[in-house]
Design an enzyme around this catalytic site. Structure first.
Site, PDB file in Angstrom:
ATOM      1  N   CYS A 134       0.827  -1.203   0.000  1.00  0.00           N
ATOM      2  CA  CYS A 134       0.000   0.000   0.000  1.00  0.00           C
ATOM      3  C   CYS A 134       0.867   1.261   0.000  1.00  0.00           C
ATOM      4  O   CYS A 134       1.325   1.709   1.064  1.00  0.00           O
ATOM      5  CB  CYS A 134      -0.928  -0.007   1.211  1.00  0.00           C
ATOM      6  SG  CYS A 134      -1.930   1.485   1.321  1.00  0.00           S
ATOM      7  N   CYS A 137      -0.446   4.114   2.103  1.00  0.00           N
ATOM      8  CA  CYS A 137      -0.233   3.994   3.549  1.00  0.00           C
ATOM      9  C   CYS A 137       1.232   4.263   3.916  1.00  0.00           C
ATOM     10  O   CYS A 137       1.509   4.837   4.955  1.00  0.00           O
ATOM     11  CB  CYS A 137      -0.571   2.587   4.040  1.00  0.00           C
ATOM     12  SG  CYS A 137      -2.038   1.871   3.330  1.00  0.00           S
ATOM     13  N   ASP A 138       2.152   3.811   3.079  1.00  0.00           N
ATOM     14  CA  ASP A 138       3.548   3.729   3.514  1.00  0.00           C
ATOM     15  C   ASP A 138       4.533   4.631   2.785  1.00  0.00           C
ATOM     16  O   ASP A 138       5.707   4.698   3.172  1.00  0.00           O
ATOM     17  CB  ASP A 138       4.034   2.272   3.380  1.00  0.00           C
ATOM     18  CG  ASP A 138       3.239   1.336   4.286  1.00  0.00           C
ATOM     19  OD1 ASP A 138       2.754   1.806   5.333  1.00  0.00           O
ATOM     20  OD2 ASP A 138       3.087   0.157   3.938  1.00  0.00           O
TER      21      ASP A 138
END
Ligand code: NAP
Length: 321
Positions: A134, A137-138
């Protein structure tokens, strides 16, 4: 035990749209949130192609709105994941978190799909320590670093383009020379100076110093030679698999595990069980198509609970009243 009219398994666009329709039909749906409440859209940033939002909308906000809309009409939510089902008789039994049992006259399965992994040495051990599925997200953790994105589809190119906002360099690693991604995505990625390409190579192993990812070993398909791409992060974007393990073959699934539905309906191989969204759609996989099929599932459940007068569930036909 209370027997609910309908339970909905999963809270992506399909499940929440089904919840809105079922709640407005006074079916008092009970929705099991699942492992990833809100589904895959909670892992994205801006959604530009969901109709009705000319300026776009953030994925988590869109899902939050859908949930509030379902709650507004009387849907209730169970926090947890579905660990098993008994579909051998009605009412059906749904087990949540391996301990709590619920019963319902009809079920809507909308458990979506999850990111596929490469299954190469080093990958599983380094998830969360440099291996990610992701970018949204990261990406922030890879500011000014070098990362690779594995895959040649729209997801890979979208992830790579997003990562360039933070990373110093993004290399797309793909097993063929041709990309699967749409032309618009390819053009966008190719014109991005931060994106490099490693095509026609297969990932072999994720390398690390034990704490962090240090490289991705790849094998060149033309020469057969291996080399290591130095990198701080490996983003795996090679598609998804349907979340149907909990069904344990109680429903008719295709070879990959997607639920087979009947013709234009959302009916499955078990009368009273309906499926919608990415868990039954290996083809379109869009938020809007998932939402549309969630609407169909709720309408199908309504008809089913009324006595299925107009639907022939055993074939692919819908009789129009
Ligand atoms: P996808 O289209 O199935 O692409 C998966 C990619 O990963 C392919 O390039 C595939 O290679 C590669 N791959 C699969 N297994 C692999 C393995 N074991 N090792 C190495 N590479 C592997 O999946 P997706 O990109 O997630 O897209 C899914 C759907 O969502 C598509 O319909 C797509 O158009 C849509 N989507 C749209 C958008 C958008 O419009 N904004 C964004 C994301 C996704 P091969 O090409 O060799 O098979």
């Amino acid at each position: 035990m209370t027997v609910h009219k309908v339970m909905i398994l999963g809270t992506g666009p399909a499940g929440l749209t089904a919840a809105i329709y079922a709640a407005r039909a006074n079916l008092h749906p009970v929705i099991v949130e699942g492992n990833e409440p809100g589904g895959q859209l909670t892992l994205t940033t801006e959604v530009e192609n969901f109709p009705g939002f000319p300026e776009g909308i953030m994925g988590p906000e869109l899902m939050d709105n859908m949930r509030k809309q379902a709650e507004h009409f009387g849907a209730s939510f169970v926090n947890g994941w579905v660990s098993g089902v008994d579909l051998s008789q009605r009412p059906f039994t749904v087990k949540v978190n391996e301990v709590d049992e619920y019963q319902a006259e009809a079920l809507i399965v909308s458990t979506g799909a999850s990111a596929k992994m490469l299954g190469i040495p080093g990958e599983a051990e380094m998830v969360g320590r440099g291996v990610s599925t992701c970018a949204t997200c990261d990406a922030y953790f890879f500011r000014n670093k070098k990362v690779v994105v594995v895959g040649g589809g729209d997801s890979a190119l979208e992830e790579a383009t997003f990562l360039t906002k933070h990373a110093a360099e993004v290399t797309i690693v793909h097993r063929r020379s041709e990309l699967r991604a749409s032309k618009v995505m390819q053009d966008r990625a190719r014109s991005n100076p931060k994106i490099k390409w490693a095509l026609n190579v297969n990932p072999v192993s994720v390398q690390s110093d034990g704490k962090r990812v240090t490289g991705l070993e790849v094998k060149d398909n033309a020469t057969g030679e291996s080399r290591v791409l130095t990198t701080d992060g490996v983003f795996v974007a090679i598609g998804h698999r349907p979340n149907t393990d909990f069904l344990q073959a109680t429903l008719d699934l295709d070879a990959i595990g997607y639920i087979r539905t009947r013709g234009v309906t959302t009916a499955t191989s078990v009368a009273g069980v309906f499926a919608c969204g990415d868990v039954m759609d290996p083809h379109y996989r869009q938020a809007i198509t998932a939402a549309g099929s969630g609407c169909k599932a709720a309408l199908d459940v309504e008809k089913f609970l009324e006595g299925a007068a107009t639907l022939d569930w055993s074939t692919s036909t819908v009789a129009h009243a």
